[in-house]
Design an enzyme around this catalytic site. Structure first.
Site, PDB file in Angstrom:
ATOM      1  N   ARG A 242       0.840  -1.210   0.000  1.00 56.47           N
ATOM      2  CA  ARG A 242       0.000   0.000   0.000  1.00 56.47           C
ATOM      3  C   ARG A 242       0.874   1.260   0.000  1.00 56.47           C
ATOM      4  O   ARG A 242       0.545   2.249  -0.667  1.00 56.47           O
ATOM      5  CB  ARG A 242      -0.929  -0.021   1.216  1.00 56.47           C
ATOM      6  CG  ARG A 242      -1.955   1.110   1.246  1.00 56.47           C
ATOM      7  CD  ARG A 242      -3.019   0.820   2.292  1.00 56.47           C
ATOM      8  NE  ARG A 242      -4.044   1.870   2.302  1.00 56.47           N
ATOM      9  CZ  ARG A 242      -4.131   2.825   3.215  1.00 56.47           C
ATOM     10  NH1 ARG A 242      -3.228   2.877   4.203  1.00 56.47           N
ATOM     11  NH2 ARG A 242      -5.086   3.719   3.165  1.00 56.47           N
TER      12      ARG A 242
ATOM     13  N   HIS B 179      -6.089  -6.081  -2.649  1.00 58.21           N
ATOM     14  CA  HIS B 179      -6.950  -6.152  -1.472  1.00 58.21           C
ATOM     15  C   HIS B 179      -7.303  -7.595  -1.122  1.00 58.21           C
ATOM     16  O   HIS B 179      -8.175  -7.838  -0.286  1.00 58.21           O
ATOM     17  CB  HIS B 179      -8.224  -5.335  -1.688  1.00 58.21           C
ATOM     18  CG  HIS B 179      -8.006  -3.863  -1.596  1.00 58.21           C
ATOM     19  ND1 HIS B 179      -8.982  -2.933  -1.884  1.00 58.21           N
ATOM     20  CD2 HIS B 179      -6.904  -3.140  -1.249  1.00 58.21           C
ATOM     21  CE1 HIS B 179      -8.504  -1.713  -1.719  1.00 58.21           C
ATOM     22  NE2 HIS B 179      -7.250  -1.815  -1.342  1.00 58.21           N
ATOM     23  N   THR B 180      -6.609  -8.531  -1.737  1.00 55.44           N
ATOM     24  CA  THR B 180      -6.783  -9.932  -1.379  1.00 55.44           C
ATOM     25  C   THR B 180      -6.089 -10.263  -0.064  1.00 55.44           C
ATOM     26  O   THR B 180      -6.269 -11.349   0.479  1.00 55.44           O
ATOM     27  CB  THR B 180      -6.246 -10.859  -2.489  1.00 55.44           C
ATOM     28  OG1 THR B 180      -6.583 -12.204  -2.191  1.00 55.44           O
ATOM     29  CG2 THR B 180      -4.722 -10.750  -2.621  1.00 55.44           C
TER      30      THR B 180
ATOM     31  N   HIS C 262       0.503   4.060  -2.871  1.00 59.80           N
ATOM     32  CA  HIS C 262       0.203   5.459  -2.551  1.00 59.80           C
ATOM     33  C   HIS C 262       1.361   6.379  -2.921  1.00 59.80           C
ATOM     34  O   HIS C 262       1.137   7.560  -3.213  1.00 59.80           O
ATOM     35  CB  HIS C 262      -0.134   5.597  -1.072  1.00 59.80           C
ATOM     36  CG  HIS C 262      -1.508   5.108  -0.729  1.00 59.80           C
ATOM     37  ND1 HIS C 262      -2.192   5.535   0.391  1.00 59.80           N
ATOM     38  CD2 HIS C 262      -2.341   4.243  -1.371  1.00 59.80           C
ATOM     39  CE1 HIS C 262      -3.380   4.941   0.427  1.00 59.80           C
ATOM     40  NE2 HIS C 262      -3.485   4.146  -0.622  1.00 59.80           N
TER      41      HIS C 262
ATOM     42  N   ASP D 250       8.713   7.812  -6.154  1.00 62.29           N
ATOM     43  CA  ASP D 250       9.921   8.543  -5.757  1.00 62.29           C
ATOM     44  C   ASP D 250      10.111   8.606  -4.251  1.00 62.29           C
ATOM     45  O   ASP D 250      10.923   9.395  -3.752  1.00 62.29           O
ATOM     46  CB  ASP D 250       9.868   9.967  -6.318  1.00 62.29           C
ATOM     47  CG  ASP D 250       8.633  10.747  -5.850  1.00 62.29           C
ATOM     48  OD1 ASP D 250       7.864  10.212  -5.015  1.00 62.29           O
ATOM     49  OD2 ASP D 250       8.437  11.887  -6.308  1.00 62.29           O
TER      50      ASP D 250
ATOM     51  N   ASN E 151      -3.741   8.685   3.899  1.00 66.72           N
ATOM     52  CA  ASN E 151      -2.625   8.121   4.659  1.00 66.72           C
ATOM     53  C   ASN E 151      -2.694   8.384   6.156  1.00 66.72           C
ATOM     54  O   ASN E 151      -2.144   7.620   6.946  1.00 66.72           O
ATOM     55  CB  ASN E 151      -1.297   8.688   4.128  1.00 66.72           C
ATOM     56  CG  ASN E 151      -1.058   8.352   2.676  1.00 66.72           C
ATOM     57  OD1 ASN E 151      -1.423   7.278   2.213  1.00 66.72           O
ATOM     58  ND2 ASN E 151      -0.437   9.272   1.943  1.00 66.72           N
TER      59      ASN E 151
END
Length: 346
Positions: free
Chosen positions: A65, A197-198, A69, A77, A97
């Site tokens: 994640r 999302h598994t 994000h 970066d 976040n």
């Protein structure tokens, strides 16, 4: 040596990226980037994840994640790792976040060990990339060869994070728009990457409106399986603690497989943004969900391709950016040495 079909997908995509008319940064990434300068980079990162999994079964999902994000905000970066300064508004406090993104301390541990083994060589952006891939592999998912050589940003953008990162309450059209905006396709990439999302968890606050007042109707989301709805209402009572967590995949919560898609077929997607992929009438994502539910190999192959695409969004290479000594601070922001700088960002 036997080469798996998924490895061939990665190699083929690398050839396409290098041979394409895309920006030079793509061609500067390489699967052999650290072979001479830090040959154990993947093993070091993998070891830290394995240690963390002993006490935190969801750390793999948290690390992928972070990578996701990060890449959605001005490219991959490591901007998501930067703390607040007089000139930087940290992305850690962006809506997607804040009190949600986690695993920063684990990244710090990876960085510390890599600095000990290969001082000043491995970027924080590449640490996020490799940790995502290793996390998937350790959870039983596909493996692939990463393209490496990213450098770290000198700044972050909380405002861009608030605009760009897909959210749990968004419609399919909104999700498609955000994927298109960063350079991913809005069908296969969207569905395949949502398949992460598994495994992992989500907080009640990210889906509780579906349970009681969906779209201000004072009723639950009609796409929710009724039995699943009752289960979720017990976990997240109305007006309760929004920070309580539950599994994203109720069937195999810590395994990377295709059960996520099978859940969507029976109304057991946890987030609205998950269920939208299957329940949006006439959407091109419906057939993709059905295919991935029936064919795990197809999901794994598409996931690898999409992860490689995402991992190469607007990367910094060559002399742009820097190799941070501390993932939470731009170099030169403190007079302390690397060892004293490597502290948890949690």
């Amino acid at each position: 040596m036997h080469i798996s079909p998924l490895m061939l997908v990665a190699i083929a995509l690398y050839a396409i990226l290098v041979g394409s008319s895309r920006p030079l940064a793509y061609a500067q990434l390489s699967p052999t980037f650290y072979d001479q300068s830090c040959p154990n980079v993947s093993n070091i990162i993998r070891g830290v994840i394995q240690e963390s999994l002993q006490s935190d079964s969801r750390i793999g999902a948290s690390l992928i994640r972070l990578h996701f994000h990060d890449c959605f905000v001005n490219g991959c970066d490591a901007s998501i790792l930067l703390d607040n300064t007089d000139t930087i508004e940290s992305e850690k406090q962006a809506a997607a976040n804040n009190n949600s993104a986690r695993g920063f301390d684990v990244v710090d541990t990876m960085k510390a060990r890599l600095e000990s083994a290969c001082p000043g060589i491995v970027s924080c952006a590449d640490i996020l990339t490799v940790s995502a891939q290793q996390s998937v592999d350790l959870a039983g998912g596909p493996t692939w060869t990463n393209l490496l050589g990213r450098r770290d940003s000198l700044t972050a953008s909380r405002s861009q994070a608030n605009l760009s990162i897909p959210g749990p309450f968004e419609t399919l059209d909104q999700l498609k728009s955000k994927f298109t905006a960063v350079g991913l396709n809005n069908n296969t990439d969207l569905v395949a990457l949502s398949g992460a999302h598994t495994f992992g968890r989500a907080q009640c606050r990210t889906f509780s409106p579906r349970l009681y007042n969906f779209n201000n109707t004072n009723s639950p989301d009609p796409t929710l399986n009724t039995t699943y709805l009752q289960t979720l209402q017990q976990i997240c009572p109305q007006g309760g603690n929004g920070s309580v967590i539950t599994n994203l995949d109720l069937t195999t919560p810590d395994t990377f497989d295709n059960e996520y898609f099978s859940n969507l077929l029976i109304g057991e997607g946890l987030l609205q943004s998950d269920q939208e992929l299957f329940n949006t009438t006439g959407a091109d994502t419906v057939a993709i969900v059905q295919n991935f539910s029936a064919n795990q190999t197809a999901f794994f192959e598409s996931f690898v391709t999409s992860m490689l695409r995402m991992g190469n969004l607007s990367v910094l290479t060559g002399t742009t950016g820097e190799i941070r000594l501390n993932c939470s601070k731009v170099n030169g922001n403190s007079s302390a040495g690397a060892e004293t700088l490597l502290v948890s960002s949690m």
